[in-house]
Enzyme design. Structure first.
Site, PDB file in Angstrom:
ATOM      1  N   HIS A 198      72.673 -35.710  48.317  1.00 22.91           N
ATOM      2  CA  HIS A 198      72.339 -34.381  47.798  1.00 22.91           C
ATOM      3  C   HIS A 198      72.091 -33.398  48.937  1.00 22.91           C
ATOM      4  O   HIS A 198      71.074 -33.453  49.613  1.00 22.91           O
ATOM      5  CB  HIS A 198      71.104 -34.487  46.890  1.00 22.91           C
ATOM      6  CG  HIS A 198      70.669 -33.177  46.322  1.00 22.91           C
ATOM      7  ND1 HIS A 198      69.373 -32.938  45.921  1.00 22.91           N
ATOM      8  CD2 HIS A 198      71.351 -32.024  46.084  1.00 22.91           C
ATOM      9  CE1 HIS A 198      69.281 -31.698  45.463  1.00 22.91           C
ATOM     10  NE2 HIS A 198      70.461 -31.123  45.559  1.00 22.91           N
TER      11      HIS A 198
ATOM     12  N   ASN B 159      64.111 -32.077  43.182  1.00 26.05           N
ATOM     13  CA  ASN B 159      64.222 -31.349  41.912  1.00 26.05           C
ATOM     14  C   ASN B 159      63.253 -31.881  40.861  1.00 26.05           C
ATOM     15  O   ASN B 159      62.782 -31.126  40.007  1.00 26.05           O
ATOM     16  CB  ASN B 159      65.661 -31.383  41.398  1.00 26.05           C
ATOM     17  CG  ASN B 159      66.514 -30.339  42.085  1.00 26.05           C
ATOM     18  OD1 ASN B 159      66.056 -29.235  42.357  1.00 26.05           O
ATOM     19  ND2 ASN B 159      67.750 -30.683  42.392  1.00 26.05           N
TER      20      ASN B 159
END
Length: 721
Positions: free
Chosen positions: A451, A501
């Site tokens: 990511h 997140n």
């Protein structure tokens, strides 16, 4: 041998010249820990006692000179009472002053990095000669401190107040050329000529050709500035530096105040002023957090290095999906030396990706960070393609297509059929389960998450996500590739949102509750920016994209329905339905105009209030402190859960993930250090005060246990400089 210790030796060279050599046994670098300081005292005493000594050259037995103080010792030292700390600092400073006061000339040969206390040691010598490859600086302000081994006293008396303020307040590393330009060093030579140059310099000082006593004297006297010069140097600098550093980072301005206060005194009194101010800084929460951050960063680097043994070298990479993100990944890989294929199914997307890479390389060229030849080399390392023809020799593929599980699964299955059996596939996803995506693959052991954060070239973090079937080799190789790209990788286990997140969306959840309670989002942004965030939550949501936030919120609600699901429409729903998607289409919470540099500039838009009106369910009176708590408690508690659930292994990794990934205020150290700074028991009590707001505000059973037992997330320091 005149003196022999574990960190320092002093031996005779020729004609009364002795060499004081720093070479800390069992360590890769020299640093000023208690042992080294104590041995320096003994070594200086041994030199003083030897009547045959006519001059001293100071050298290093390592590739670096001295990297500074041993930061790990700060944690315990700084817990001591102020008076004890000041006394200890002055005692250390007497060692440097005793070296400076030797009755013979002294020369330091700076062969490599000399930072902090390392450079302060050099300043105590009469002459400094530096290798052309060495770098020097006083980076203490980055730890919320300023120089404490005489740097604020000697540097301004050597190079003048203006230059010293710039060096100390910026905390920058400086090249040998820059050091010579301002007078920090007296000569610069090729690395192989350093020893000979130092010997030549000391011989000329011994012979009387150079007057070492005259060279030394300004460091012992008060600073030569009249009242008007002082006002211009210090008052102007304080205003400018305060504007640059901001109120949460007091050290740079305090350093200037210390130089100013000590300017009218000779060395010894000036050192007392420095010691008192240094200790004052050491006791600030900013220093404690920034020192913790430094130690966490060292732990992160050690953990990443631990994967090197298992990792395979990535000689050829590929990225699937061009565009802005793919172009950013391709740029980062190529500019750091790994050639990369950039594949897409559309020619226009390929062009967009190439344009992005070219723009980023052009920017570096303009700023002098890249030569034209290096730019051409990097561009040639990015090979655009519409087919899988050249994928046979690719070591690692980064999939960066649209954030949709079905699309990603189809693309991953397709690329798996076109690469070698050992090729690693890495999905650049922000929320989608890696184990879910792996179900489409025949070799799930070769698959991980990777990511990247946007913009790729600026954001230092990469989350490497371990799926249920990811092999250790796949994880290790991806970590090594991320490091090669100049990123800071953190390995996390698979779950919705991974680490960053998963923690960010509860923060947004607190924001949504505030807006629904009738609190002005502009006010919320201002409060959170004052708290230390680089941007407030409304502005951040606009930058991320309202549609991206809307999708991520739904993914998180599905993953953690007990606390992240909210059946009421929120501000994000209202904006999404009104097609106010943030910066990408020019309107979100704010509207965006283009400034003179072509960058989007946010402007308040009264029309958004009508869009938000239907989702305001009540009108609450909340204080600024309430706003902070509504926002920060969910973020902190979710970070705790990530640690407890094993999503991330250590508190250090959790905190650094938030600092590198979402701009958590560095001077607060990270979510878990923020809890520690409040006190775990006090934080649990604080969360309980907001329990009516829902499950996001409920401390875990383990956190309550920690509170009852007086525990904290960060105990003793475990890493070194």
């Amino acid at each position: 041998m005149i003196y022999e210790g574990k960190a320092i030796t002093v031996k005779a060279l020729e004609s009364g010249i002795v060499e004081l050599n720093f070479d800390l046994k069992g360590e890769s670098v020299n640093k000023f820990n208690r042992l080294t300081l104590n041995e320096l005292r003994q070594a200086v005493d041994a030199v003083k006692a030897d009547a045959s000594v006519k001059g001293v050259i100071v050298t290093s037995g390592k590739d670096v000179f001295i990297v500074g103080a041993d930061i790990t010792e700060f944690v315990d030292n700084f817990k001591l009472p102020e008076a004890e700390l000041v006394a200890g600092n002055l005692e250390a400073n007497r060692i440097f002053s005793d070296f400076e006061d030797l009755g013979v000339p002294t020369v330091v040969a700076i062969n490599g990095i000399a930072l902090g206390g390392g450079l302060e040691m050099c300043l105590a010598a009469d002459y400094r000669v530096i290798s052309s490859s060495a770098r020097v600086g006083l980076p203490e302000v980055k730890l919320g401190l300023y120089p404490g081994f005489g740097g604020t006293v000697r540097l301004p008396r050597i190079i003048g107040a203006d230059n010293a303020i710039e060096w100390i307040a910026s905390g920058k590393e400086n090249s040998a050329e820059d050091a010579l330009k301002v007078g920090v060093v007296d000569a610069i030579v090729a690395p192989e000529k350093l020893q000979a140059a130092a010997l030549d310099l000391i011989q000329r000082a011994i012979s009387g050709e150079f007057d070492y006593k005259a060279k030394r004297q300004p460091k012992l006297d008060k600073l030569k500035l009249n009242a008007i010069e002082q006002m211009m140097a210090f008052e102007t600098a304080k205003g400018f530096v305060a504007g640059q550093a901001g109120p949460n980072y007091p050290a740079p301005v305090e350093a200037i105040k210390t130089i100013q206060k000590a300017a009218i005194f000779g060395r010894d009194k000036a050192l007392e002023i420095e010691a008192a101010g240094f200790v004052k800084m050491a006791k600030t929460s900013a220093a404690q957090s920034l020192i913790g951050l430094f130690l966490n960063d060292q732990e992160l680097k050690k953990k990443a290095k631990g994967y090197d043994e298992v990792a395979r070298d990535v000689k050829q990479a590929a990225v699937l999906g061009a565009g802005i993100m793919g172009g950013g990944i391709a740029y980062q890989s190529a500019v750091k030396g790994t050639p990369i294929l950039m594949k897409d199914i559309r020619e226009e997307a390929i062009q967009l990706g190439l344009n992005e890479a070219s723009k980023l390389l052009g920017g570096r060229l303009e700023k002098g960070r890249l030569t034209a030849a290096k730019m051409a080399e990097a561009l040639n390392a990015i090979r655009p393609t519409l087919s899988y023809g050249d994928f046979g020799n690719v070591d690692l593929v980064v999939e960066a297509v649209v954030e949709n599980p079905k699309v990603k699964q189809a693309v991953l299955a397709e690329v798996e059929a076109n690469v070698g059996e050992n090729t690693i596939l890495a999905s650049n996803t922000s929320t989608i389960s890696i184990s879910l995506l792996a179900q489409a693959l025949k070799r799930p052991e070769n698959f991980v998450g990777m990511h990247f954060f946007n913009p790729v070239h600026m954001m230092p973090l990469v989350e490497v996500i371990r799926g249920e079937k990811s092999s250790e080799e796949a994880v290790a190789t991806t970590v090594a590739y991320a490091k090669k790209m100049g990123k800071n990788p953190i390995v996390v286990n698979d779950c919705p949102g991974f680490l960053v997140n998963r923690v960010l969306f509860p923060y947004f959840g607190g924001f949504a509750r505030l807006v629904s309670a009738g609190v002005d989002f502009v006010r919320i942004d201002k409060v959170m920016e004052k708290f230390g965030w680089p941007m407030g939550p409304a502005y951040l949501m606009d930058v991320v994209g309202i549609d991206t936030g809307h999708h991520g919120r739904d993914v998180m609600a599905e993953g953690f329905p007990d606390r992240m699901k909210d059946d009421r429409r929120s501000a994000v729903d209202a904006l999404y339905e009104a097609n106010r998607l943030g910066q990408k289409n020019g309107k979100g919470f704010y509207v965006y105009e283009t400034d003179k540099k072509g960058k989007p500039k946010k402007v308040n838009d009264p029309a958004v209030l009508d869009v938000l009106k239907p989702i305001v369910y009540e009108q609450r009176e909340v204080s600024d402190e309430d706003i902070i708590n509504w926002m920060m408690i969910p973020l902190c508690l979710e970070t705790v859960r990530c640690l407890e659930d094993g999503i991330v292994e250590t508190a250090a990794e959790a905190d650094m993930g938030l600092i590198y990934g979402i701009g958590f205020p560095p001077f607060r150290g990270g979510a878990l250090r923020y809890i520690d700074s409040i006190g775990v028991a006090e934080f649990v009590a604080l969360a309980d005060r907001y329990a009516e707001l829902g499950a996001l505000y409920q401390p875990t059973a383990k956190l309550r246990e920690m509170a009852a037992n007086g525990q904290s997330f960060f105990g003793q320091a475990s890493s070194e400089v």
